[in-house]
Design a protein around this motif. Sequence first.
Motif, mmCIF file in Angstrom:
data_model
loop_
_atom_site.group_PDB
_atom_site.id
_atom_site.type_symbol
_atom_site.label_atom_id
_atom_site.label_comp_id
_atom_site.label_asym_id
_atom_site.label_seq_id
_atom_site.Cartn_x
_atom_site.Cartn_y
_atom_site.Cartn_z
ATOM 1 N N ALA A 230 -2.583 -2.830 -6.834
ATOM 2 C CA ALA A 230 -3.840 -2.958 -6.097
ATOM 3 C C ALA A 230 -4.616 -4.225 -6.482
ATOM 4 O O ALA A 230 -5.561 -4.595 -5.786
ATOM 5 C CB ALA A 230 -4.714 -1.728 -6.336
ATOM 6 N N ARG B 250 2.193 1.863 -3.421
ATOM 7 C CA ARG B 250 1.184 2.473 -4.290
ATOM 8 C C ARG B 250 1.077 3.967 -4.028
ATOM 9 O O ARG B 250 0.982 4.778 -4.958
ATOM 10 C CB ARG B 250 -0.180 1.810 -4.063
ATOM 11 N N THR B 251 1.088 4.340 -2.754
ATOM 12 C CA THR B 251 0.981 5.754 -2.403
ATOM 13 C C THR B 251 2.151 6.555 -2.959
ATOM 14 O O THR B 251 1.985 7.654 -3.508
ATOM 15 C CB THR B 251 0.915 5.914 -0.880
ATOM 16 N N THR C 29 0.827 -1.211 0.000
ATOM 17 C CA THR C 29 0.000 0.000 0.000
ATOM 18 C C THR C 29 0.859 1.259 0.000
ATOM 19 O O THR C 29 0.569 2.228 -0.715
ATOM 20 C CB THR C 29 -0.927 0.003 1.230
ATOM 21 N N GLU D 164 -8.987 2.748 -3.082
ATOM 22 C CA GLU D 164 -7.840 2.681 -3.996
ATOM 23 C C GLU D 164 -8.265 3.000 -5.428
ATOM 24 O O GLU D 164 -7.544 3.689 -6.173
ATOM 25 C CB GLU D 164 -7.205 1.297 -3.923
ATOM 26 N N PRO E 29 -8.816 -4.580 -5.557
ATOM 27 C CA PRO E 29 -8.651 -3.214 -5.062
ATOM 28 C C PRO E 29 -9.859 -2.765 -4.258
ATOM 29 O O PRO E 29 -10.996 -3.127 -4.559
ATOM 30 C CB PRO E 29 -8.503 -2.402 -6.346
#
Length: 514
Positions: free
Chosen positions: A191, A74-75, A71, A199, A195
Amino acid sequence: MRADWFDEPTLAVLVSGVASMGLEILAGRMIAPEFGSSIYTWGSIIGVFLTALSLGYARGGRRAQTVASVTSLRTLLLWSTVYVAFLIFAGDFLIRQTATLPIPARFGSLVPVTLLFGPPTYLLGFISPYAAELSRTESTGAASGRVYALGTIGSIVGAFGTTFLLIPAFSIEVIGLIFGGMTLVTAAALAFPSPSNREVIRVLLVTALLLGAVLAPPFGVAMAGETVYETQTAHQQLRVADQDGVRTLYLDGVSHSAMDLEDPDRHVFTYTRYFHLPFLYTDSVDDVENVLFIGGGGFTGPKIFAQKYDVNVDVVEIDPGVVQAARDYFDLETGPDLSVHTMDGRQYLRETDTEYDLIVLDAYKRDTVPFHLTTTEFFDLTTQRLSADGVLLANIISAPSGSGSAFFRAEYRTMETVFPTVTAFRTAQPGVVQNVEIVATKQSSSLSTAELRERAATRPIGYELDDAIDRQVESVRTTDVPVLRDDDAPVDSLLDPMVGQRYVIETGERTTTA
């Protein structure tokens, strides 16, 4: 390859390597139109990217054990995409604004590079330590080695792909979209397969932001004239624009050539008319048979020489994109009297065995002649290719006197070490940055102003040169400037005093009947 060797974290590492190095190459193309592509510019770019990555590695390494997760990767990728969208939308505006800051010239590019490229590079630096922490490999050494290897592979792909594929084919906005899309798609891929709604919403919002940055009108940028053609060549940003019946070629944002659409034989820029001055330094106009232009641009000089004089003209232009633009938009037609060689000018002089009666050096990138075309070794090479009565004319951008004249005076002194006679002519008022024409001959005696006037009045040149003769630079102080050599040519530092000064190009001309 083992199935556990490549997973979601290492995919992020690979993509971050491609994006970070690709953005570094792209930074050079974005910064060059305003700050040039000198060693200071590239040193600033490399230094900022290395600093940002190092800070990201260090900060990410400290946080990895407690924060690292798919996570968080991804951010990081999504925030990197947001910054890419920002540099696409407002990059030109920010670069132009920071150019006005009261900062020493050699450090000027540090500000826009840091603001535009520091944040996304810093965020991308977090990904490698996070990925190492999340690695499925048991050994710490194996995990680190895998991360380093994939990051380096990504950097190699980013460097070569951006240099040889993207920049020659696409605009800066499209290339930015490619890198932003790459990090965005990777974030979305991390994701899957399940997801969350949150997201999905984040990805959609960043997607809209990225596309909006590309589709929105340029922020705070006003281009002169109506754009007829625009592209990124392998060497520079190229734009052709029409305004008030004149077509102008812009390279990295600076006008290099202009053509009157109704009267293509007219010299729109005064300095190109000065290219005819060497005909006053030969015994007669008919003595000039072979002419070499190093630098093509819009091919104003070469075209007129081939049409008006009984001469053979060779033109050396390093950028094939410029040659193609000249063919498509500036009426360039090659033939028996006009040949084009797409290569470096110095390389051409080494390889050719043609003897020239006139060499016109008209090659410069933005506002400076490439340093390897400014040295004693280069001018020694020109003397070897000139006939016994041959003439060299060097077109440079500098001030003929005052605070911005260091480069001109160093070039003048360098040419004096090779040629017995050197004379300079300014093309605008004294003291401002302008095109300065330096004429050098193998003759031991110089011509007086009266002799030049007499020859200008009696020779079938077709362009009045009295104003050029009036602008001869009477004395050039060279005691405080260096002789430029291949192993010591501080061109960038000599140009520093010119930064921030207005570059003046006079237009208009008086012509006579041949």
